[in-house]
Structure formats: C-alpha cells, structure tokens
Scaffold this motif. Structure first.
Motif, PDB file in Angstrom:
ATOM      1  N   ASP A   1       0.795  -1.241   0.000  1.00 35.77           N
ATOM      2  CA  ASP A   1       0.000   0.000   0.000  1.00 35.77           C
ATOM      3  C   ASP A   1       0.825   1.288   0.000  1.00 35.77           C
ATOM      4  OD1 ASP A   1      -2.384  -1.274  -0.136  1.00 35.77           O
ATOM      5  OD2 ASP A   1      -2.754  -1.253   2.038  1.00 35.77           O
ATOM      6  N   ILE A   2       2.133   1.199   0.215  1.00 33.58           N
ATOM      7  CA  ILE A   2       2.918   2.435   0.389  1.00 33.58           C
ATOM      8  C   ILE A   2       2.862   3.319  -0.855  1.00 33.58           C
ATOM      9  CG2 ILE A   2       5.121   3.440   1.105  1.00 33.58           C
ATOM     10  CD1 ILE A   2       5.863   0.929   2.467  1.00 33.58           C
ATOM     11  N   HIS A   3       2.751   2.716  -2.026  1.00 33.09           N
ATOM     12  CA  HIS A   3       2.775   3.501  -3.274  1.00 33.09           C
ATOM     13  C   HIS A   3       1.619   4.505  -3.360  1.00 33.09           C
ATOM     14  CE1 HIS A   3      -0.321   0.648  -4.516  1.00 33.09           C
ATOM     15  NE2 HIS A   3      -0.693   1.590  -5.353  1.00 33.09           N
ATOM     16  N   ARG A   4       0.540   4.266  -2.612  1.00 28.87           N
ATOM     17  CA  ARG A   4      -0.672   5.096  -2.763  1.00 28.87           C
ATOM     18  C   ARG A   4      -0.432   6.560  -2.432  1.00 28.87           C
ATOM     19  NH1 ARG A   4      -5.772   1.374  -0.901  1.00 28.87           N
ATOM     20  NH2 ARG A   4      -5.077  -0.483  -2.031  1.00 28.87           N
ATOM     21  N   ASP A   5       0.331   6.816  -1.368  1.00 33.55           N
ATOM     22  CA  ASP A   5       0.559   8.202  -0.948  1.00 33.55           C
ATOM     23  C   ASP A   5       1.913   8.748  -1.405  1.00 33.55           C
ATOM     24  OD1 ASP A   5      -1.902   8.367   0.352  1.00 33.55           O
ATOM     25  OD2 ASP A   5      -1.085   7.396   2.141  1.00 33.55           O
ATOM     26  N   ALA A   6       2.810   7.869  -1.805  1.00 30.71           N
ATOM     27  CA  ALA A   6       4.141   8.324  -2.228  1.00 30.71           C
ATOM     28  C   ALA A   6       4.064   8.951  -3.617  1.00 30.71           C
ATOM     29  CB  ALA A   6       5.107   7.147  -2.231  1.00 30.71           C
ATOM     30  N   SER A   7       5.047   9.803  -3.949  1.00 30.56           N
ATOM     31  CA  SER A   7       5.048  10.455  -5.267  1.00 30.56           C
ATOM     32  C   SER A   7       5.593   9.550  -6.356  1.00 30.56           C
ATOM     33  CB  SER A   7       5.911  11.715  -5.252  1.00 30.56           C
ATOM     34  OG  SER A   7       5.684  12.465  -4.101  1.00 30.56           O
ATOM     35  N   ARG A   8       6.635   8.815  -6.035  1.00 27.29           N
ATOM     36  CA  ARG A   8       7.290   8.003  -7.063  1.00 27.29           C
ATOM     37  C   ARG A   8       8.158   6.924  -6.434  1.00 27.29           C
ATOM     38  NH1 ARG A   8       8.924  12.963  -7.177  1.00 27.29           N
ATOM     39  NH2 ARG A   8       8.064  13.416  -9.202  1.00 27.29           N
ATOM     40  N   VAL A   9       8.439   5.909  -7.232  1.00 27.02           N
ATOM     41  CA  VAL A   9       9.398   4.885  -6.821  1.00 27.02           C
ATOM     42  C   VAL A   9      10.787   5.512  -6.789  1.00 27.02           C
ATOM     43  CG1 VAL A   9      10.614   2.819  -7.636  1.00 27.02           C
ATOM     44  CG2 VAL A   9       8.128   2.879  -7.642  1.00 27.02           C
ATOM     45  N   VAL A  10      11.525   5.222  -5.749  1.00 28.22           N
ATOM     46  CA  VAL A  10      12.941   5.603  -5.725  1.00 28.22           C
ATOM     47  C   VAL A  10      13.735   4.311  -5.868  1.00 28.22           C
ATOM     48  CG1 VAL A  10      14.779   6.700  -4.403  1.00 28.22           C
ATOM     49  CG2 VAL A  10      12.435   7.574  -4.246  1.00 28.22           C
ATOM     50  N   PHE A  11      14.174   4.025  -7.095  1.00 28.76           N
ATOM     51  CA  PHE A  11      14.903   2.789  -7.340  1.00 28.76           C
ATOM     52  C   PHE A  11      16.376   3.014  -7.019  1.00 28.76           C
ATOM     53  CE2 PHE A  11      16.006  -1.097  -9.788  1.00 28.76           C
ATOM     54  CZ  PHE A  11      15.017  -1.913  -9.284  1.00 28.76           C
ATOM     55  N   GLY A  12      17.155   1.924  -6.966  1.00 31.13           N
ATOM     56  CA  GLY A  12      18.587   2.062  -6.719  1.00 31.13           C
ATOM     57  C   GLY A  12      19.281   2.790  -7.861  1.00 31.13           C
ATOM     58  N   ARG A  13      20.459   3.336  -7.553  1.00 32.25           N
ATOM     59  CA  ARG A  13      21.264   4.054  -8.549  1.00 32.25           C
ATOM     60  C   ARG A  13      22.699   3.573  -8.484  1.00 32.25           C
ATOM     61  NH1 ARG A  13      19.508   9.434 -10.412  1.00 32.25           N
ATOM     62  NH2 ARG A  13      17.262   9.166 -10.499  1.00 32.25           N
ATOM     63  N   GLY A  14      23.312   3.470  -9.644  1.00 36.33           N
ATOM     64  CA  GLY A  14      24.731   3.144  -9.663  1.00 36.33           C
ATOM     65  C   GLY A  14      25.051   2.167 -10.772  1.00 36.33           C
ATOM     66  N   PRO A  15      26.330   1.871 -10.967  1.00 37.56           N
ATOM     67  CA  PRO A  15      26.749   1.016 -12.062  1.00 37.56           C
ATOM     68  C   PRO A  15      26.407  -0.461 -11.837  1.00 37.56           C
ATOM     69  CG  PRO A  15      28.658   1.694 -10.774  1.00 37.56           C
ATOM     70  CD  PRO A  15      27.481   2.405 -10.194  1.00 37.56           C
ATOM     71  N   ALA A  16      26.101  -1.176 -12.929  1.00 34.13           N
ATOM     72  CA  ALA A  16      25.758  -2.601 -12.863  1.00 34.13           C
ATOM     73  C   ALA A  16      26.955  -3.454 -12.449  1.00 34.13           C
ATOM     74  CB  ALA A  16      25.219  -3.063 -14.212  1.00 34.13           C
ATOM     75  N   ASP A  17      28.169  -2.904 -12.610  1.00 32.97           N
ATOM     76  CA  ASP A  17      29.360  -3.675 -12.216  1.00 32.97           C
ATOM     77  C   ASP A  17      29.921  -3.216 -10.859  1.00 32.97           C
ATOM     78  OD1 ASP A  17      30.339  -1.240 -12.942  1.00 32.97           O
ATOM     79  OD2 ASP A  17      31.922  -2.015 -14.267  1.00 32.97           O
ATOM     80  N   ALA A  18      29.070  -2.585 -10.061  1.00 30.77           N
ATOM     81  CA  ALA A  18      29.516  -2.109  -8.743  1.00 30.77           C
ATOM     82  C   ALA A  18      30.006  -3.287  -7.894  1.00 30.77           C
ATOM     83  CB  ALA A  18      28.375  -1.382  -8.034  1.00 30.77           C
ATOM     84  N   LYS A  19      31.132  -3.112  -7.216  1.00 27.48           N
ATOM     85  CA  LYS A  19      31.632  -4.141  -6.293  1.00 27.48           C
ATOM     86  C   LYS A  19      30.940  -4.032  -4.935  1.00 27.48           C
ATOM     87  CE  LYS A  19      35.706  -5.507  -8.465  1.00 27.48           C
ATOM     88  NZ  LYS A  19      35.100  -5.265  -9.801  1.00 27.48           N
ATOM     89  N   LEU A  20      30.421  -2.835  -4.668  1.00 22.63           N
ATOM     90  CA  LEU A  20      29.772  -2.586  -3.381  1.00 22.63           C
ATOM     91  C   LEU A  20      28.342  -2.104  -3.602  1.00 22.63           C
ATOM     92  CD1 LEU A  20      29.853  -2.180  -0.250  1.00 22.63           C
ATOM     93  CD2 LEU A  20      30.726   0.133  -0.702  1.00 22.63           C
TER      94      LEU A  20
ATOM     95  N   ARG B   1       4.320  18.925   7.187  1.00 20.40           N
ATOM     96  CA  ARG B   1       5.520  18.093   7.121  1.00 20.40           C
ATOM     97  C   ARG B   1       5.166  16.628   6.933  1.00 20.40           C
ATOM     98  NH1 ARG B   1       9.275  18.993  11.910  1.00 20.40           N
ATOM     99  NH2 ARG B   1      10.551  17.639  10.635  1.00 20.40           N
ATOM    100  N   ARG B   2       5.979  15.958   6.169  1.00 23.47           N
ATOM    101  CA  ARG B   2       5.796  14.520   5.963  1.00 23.47           C
ATOM    102  C   ARG B   2       6.848  13.794   6.790  1.00 23.47           C
ATOM    103  NH1 ARG B   2       5.451  13.206  -0.261  1.00 23.47           N
ATOM    104  NH2 ARG B   2       7.604  13.942  -0.196  1.00 23.47           N
ATOM    105  N   LEU B   3       6.384  13.143   7.858  1.00 16.99           N
ATOM    106  CA  LEU B   3       7.325  12.487   8.773  1.00 16.99           C
ATOM    107  C   LEU B   3       7.460  11.002   8.439  1.00 16.99           C
ATOM    108  CD1 LEU B   3       6.329  14.085  12.203  1.00 16.99           C
ATOM    109  CD2 LEU B   3       8.010  14.876  10.504  1.00 16.99           C
ATOM    110  N   HIS B   4       8.710  10.547   8.385  1.00 15.89           N
ATOM    111  CA  HIS B   4       9.050   9.150   8.138  1.00 15.89           C
ATOM    112  C   HIS B   4       8.279   8.213   9.072  1.00 15.89           C
ATOM    113  CE1 HIS B   4      11.556   5.721   9.514  1.00 15.89           C
ATOM    114  NE2 HIS B   4      11.909   5.597   8.252  1.00 15.89           N
ATOM    115  N   VAL B   5       7.721   7.157   8.519  1.00 14.09           N
ATOM    116  CA  VAL B   5       7.122   6.071   9.319  1.00 14.09           C
ATOM    117  C   VAL B   5       7.825   4.788   8.921  1.00 14.09           C
ATOM    118  CG1 VAL B   5       5.035   4.725   9.773  1.00 14.09           C
ATOM    119  CG2 VAL B   5       4.879   7.207   9.491  1.00 14.09           C
ATOM    120  N   LYS B   6       8.234   4.005   9.923  1.00 11.58           N
ATOM    121  CA  LYS B   6       8.938   2.760   9.647  1.00 11.58           C
ATOM    122  C   LYS B   6       8.054   1.799   8.840  1.00 11.58           C
ATOM    123  CE  LYS B   6      11.116  -0.694  12.302  1.00 11.58           C
ATOM    124  NZ  LYS B   6      12.040  -1.116  11.250  1.00 11.58           N
ATOM    125  N   PRO B   7       8.596   1.202   7.782  1.00 11.60           N
ATOM    126  CA  PRO B   7       7.800   0.201   7.056  1.00 11.60           C
ATOM    127  C   PRO B   7       7.572  -1.034   7.922  1.00 11.60           C
ATOM    128  CG  PRO B   7      10.072   0.251   6.221  1.00 11.60           C
ATOM    129  CD  PRO B   7       9.951   1.365   7.216  1.00 11.60           C
TER     130      PRO B   7
END
Ligand code: URA
Ligand code: SF4
Length: 206
Positions: free
Chosen positions: A29-48, A105-111
């Motif tokens: 249900d979290i997607h209902r109030d959120a603005s957008r998906v925040v997917f991961g970022r970075g290179p596909a060959d990342a070591k970390l 204000r939009r306050l963080h709630v633990k998933p």
C-alpha cells in the motif's frame, strides 16, 4: 497479500528493465501516498552495494536515493574514507516513501515487516543483476533483509560475514539514526564507529 513479485519483468532483468518495471509496482500500500518509486542508482558492475531503509521526503520528491540530510552524511563519510560514490550502487530495502502528515511536514514512518517482505523481490533482483563483492546495510531494516531477522545492529554492527547475495556483508548504523542522537558525545562516538565501518568496507570489497 500482493507483493512486488508479480510486477517483476519475467525475462529481461537488467537494472534498467527492473527500474522501469518498478515504476508500476503496487506490491503493497505504500505507493498510494508516495510520489514516485525511488529505485537504486549506480553502475551494474559495482563491487559494493549500499542498502538503506526507504526513501525520505527529499528522495520521494527527486526520485534519487540518499540525497537528503542522511544521504549527505553518508556521502560525506564515503568521501572521507575514499569510497567513490560513482562506483557504488546505492539502494533501499523499500522503494516507496512511507510517511504521516504533521501539518505540512511529511514524517518518516517505519515500514512494517509485511511491507519490507513485499518489496524484497526488487532488492533481490538488483543484487542478482549486480552480484557485488560486498553489501553494506545501513540500519536494522536493511540488516534484517540481508542478515536475517535476528541481527542486532547494537551487538553485531561492523561484523563482516558471508551472505547469499555477496561474498561479504556488513551492517552499520543508519545515518538518520546518527542525526537523531541527542547527546553530543554519544553522537560523536557513534559517528566514529560509522566512519570506521565505512573505512573497513572500503578496504574489504576491493
Ligand atoms: N534514508 C534511507 O534509508 N534511504 C534514503 O534513500 C534516504 C534516507
Ligand atoms: Fe512495490 Fe515496494 Fe513500493 Fe510496496 S514499497 S508498492 S512493494 S515498490
């Protein structure tokens, strides 16, 4: 209940394809109030791969992980120990921002554990696509997904172990938790441990 599983692409599991498919996720249900998906970022060959909890207010507005106050602390500390952020894949255990309103204000709630489990297929697909040498978990949510439900940050932070998705995994404090420690001395001590964990991560994953 539903999970992210039914929204994953069936064959093309590149990061770009995953990110694209995640934009339509209604796995909890979290997607209902959120603005957008925040997917991961970075290179596909990342070591970390660094895994946080969920996007915050600023990440929800921009679509980019770890760009708010916690992200600034993380990125500053990475630079301090010689971790090049452009070579690291940065993501979250949960891809939408869960919050409650307090005035404007939009306050963080633990998933919830149900929401964390629902979102887990995205993180697992990211890790399958990257196959990193090391995973660094920030805070209890990421640690529970990668290291198991019995993992305790207070007792086990800084320990380097094997895990299913990488040669090594470590968990440390979440930078948001560091920002919230009221006592200055306690905060300084925890900051020092956080920096040391990142330093050891930098040495370990090469
Ligand atoms: N906290 C997180 O866990 N992730 C973010 O992307 C931002 C803040
Ligand atoms: Fe899907 Fe995760 Fe967003 Fe829930 S939080 S809707 S599982 S992407």
């Amino acid at each position: 209940g539903p999970t992210a599983k039914s929204f994953l692409p069936t064959s093309d599991r590149t990061l770009a394809s995953l990110c694209n498919a995640a934009m339509a996720c209604e796995g909890c249900d979290i997607h209902r109030d959120a603005s957008r998906v925040v997917f991961g970022r970075g290179p596909a060959d990342a070591k970390l791969v660094i895994v946080g909890e969920q996007p915050g207010d600023m990440e929800d507005r921009s679509g980019e992980p770890f760009i708010g106050p916690a992200g600034q602390l993380l990125r500053r500390t990475m630079a301090e120990v010689g971790l090049d952020a452009t070579q690291v894949y940065i993501t979250n255990a949960v891809k939408h921002f869960k919050f409650k309103l307090q005035g404007k204000r939009r306050l963080h709630v633990k998933p919830s554990s149900r929401e964390i489990a629902a979102c887990r297929p995205w993180l697992e697909a990211e890790l399958d696509a990257i196959r990193p040498a090391m995973i660094l978990c920030l805070g209890a949510t990421a640690a529970s997904v990668i290291k198991g439900p019995n993992f305790r940050i207070t007792r086990q932070r800084g320990e380097v172990d094997k895990c299913d998705h990488a040669k090594w995994a470590m968990a440390t404090y979440h930078p948001s938790a560091l920002l919230r420690v009221p006592d200055e001395n306690a905060r300084a001590r925890m900051m020092a441990m956080f920096t040391e964990d990142l330093r050891r991560t930098a040495e370990h994953h090469r």
